[in-house]
Design a protein around this motif. Sequence first.
Motif, short mmCIF file in Angstrom:
data_model
loop_
_atom_site.label_atom_id
_atom_site.label_comp_id
_atom_site.label_asym_id
_atom_site.label_seq_id
_atom_site.Cartn_x
_atom_site.Cartn_y
_atom_site.Cartn_z
N THR A 65 0.84 -1.21 0.00
CA THR A 65 0.00 0.00 0.00
C THR A 65 0.87 1.25 0.00
O THR A 65 0.51 2.25 -0.63
N ARG A 68 2.00 1.60 -3.60
CA ARG A 68 0.91 2.07 -4.45
C ARG A 68 0.66 3.56 -4.25
O ARG A 68 0.48 4.32 -5.23
N ALA A 69 0.68 4.00 -2.99
CA ALA A 69 0.49 5.43 -2.71
C ALA A 69 1.59 6.26 -3.35
O ALA A 69 1.33 7.34 -3.89
N GLU A 71 3.52 5.41 -6.03
CA GLU A 71 3.50 5.37 -7.49
C GLU A 71 2.31 6.13 -8.07
O GLU A 71 2.40 6.66 -9.19
N THR A 72 1.21 6.18 -7.35
CA THR A 72 0.07 6.96 -7.84
C THR A 72 0.21 8.44 -7.51
O THR A 72 -0.63 9.25 -7.93
N GLN A 73 1.26 8.78 -6.77
CA GLN A 73 1.58 10.18 -6.46
C GLN A 73 0.48 10.87 -5.64
O GLN A 73 0.32 12.09 -5.71
N SER A 74 -0.25 10.07 -4.86
CA SER A 74 -1.32 10.67 -4.04
C SER A 74 -0.76 11.64 -3.00
O SER A 74 -1.44 12.57 -2.57
#
Length: 497
Positions: A65, A68-69, A71-74
Amino acid sequence: MNQKTFSDWRIEAAVMQIEGRAFIDGAPRHASTEKTFPCVSPIDGRVLARVAACGEADVDAAVATARRAFETQSWAGMNPRDRKAVLLRWAALIREHRDELALLETLDTGKPIGDTTAIDVPAAVQCIEWYAEAIDKVGGEVVPADHHLVGLVTREPVGVVAAVVPWNFPLLMAAWKFAPALAVGNSVILKPSEKSPLTAVRIAQLAHEAGFPPGVFNVVPGGAEPGRLLALHHGVDCIAFTGSTRTGKAIMECAAKSNLKRVWLELGGKSPNIVLPDCPDLDRAAKAAADAIFFNMGEVCTAGSRLLVHRDIKDAFIAKVVAAARAYEPGHPLDPAVTMGAIVDRIQFERVLAYIEAGRREGRLVTGGAPVREETGGFYLQPTVFEVKPDATIAREEIFGPVLSVIEFDNVDDAVRIANDTEYGLAAAVWSGDLTTAHEVARRLRAGTVWINGYGEGGGEMSFPFGGYKQSGNGRDKSLHAFDKYTELKSTIVRLR
């Protein structure tokens, strides 16, 4: 200033609801195996909560997680001022919950409530605020390259950062890691010590409330296994650790065996506190020497555990230190008047007692040396002072308890030699009325922090880098230099013609 009484704190402790689950992907969760471990208070030996004992599946989930956070640049993709706003909301929430967090820290570690309310929690808030305010003010470089080129040097977040932190200052040491790492855009997985996991879990909930995207800040409690798994994990880009030198070496080995992740270590210390015969204020120096070893029950990596005193003033100075030690009579940590609480757990308590026995064999016990308040079920020790030779076990090995080794020296060269004769190099101090002498000694001391005519000053100032020489570790916490640990430098070269 907190006006709560001993009775007030005991009432709050009796009714407190404690969360013991991990925090992964923006929500509390049990360990995948449903395993837990007891979180025991050193104050009286009672079980405070059952805490999630995270294992491989939980670490994998936290890394996935966090990745993912990232790489999605959130989080990393936010404008710096927007990340700053979230961090400042988080700091405000921690400040708002100061008493709750201070109480958790005291119950969990045995630290005096007067310290956790006045030092630990406020200093953690200050750390988060400092890095939040710094992040939109730190730029890159334009390189003076050949005229047909434009050269830029920029900082980018390293990716997924694992922070493995100790039990002596659980919230503050964690903040020294996660605040700069988060400020520059990394995702963080925090692994608190199994001896003190409670504030880490609580601040993760507050982080979510402040607006952190899911996966950006995760907490995986447990024993040694989650830390080892994070050090070995190919999905972790950087691991920052504070703790023992032995564990730090193991983490570095794990990183070498896996993906050569960045490893930053803040490790042990056996810090010398040198008092020269021209010390300008022996009373103040004696009080500082006592505070340097008895504050936080001696569970401080920079503790002034070796007191080097010139032969001419040794006996008189020891008497002053013994008098100053009386201010550290162990008592109930929830009593705001108490300055010395409980040793963190039975394992550490017995470890310190074993060192005290070694001190009795190798040196002269000056004061203390005995357990107290045994009827409470907690782990309390008298402030203890020995006079020893430089090669005594207690003068060479890190004890992490309220045990002071006093060592005699004959001249400045002798003092510097004894001071540097250690595998550590975290902190040191020198007391002298001659500023030239003091500066010259400071230059010769192999330590990351050196105090002159003081000990511990500036500990709350975020602008000073903190870290050690030799086997006290590498890299620096605090200050803008901490950003070096959690960023990659990128050179971008543009050809104009």
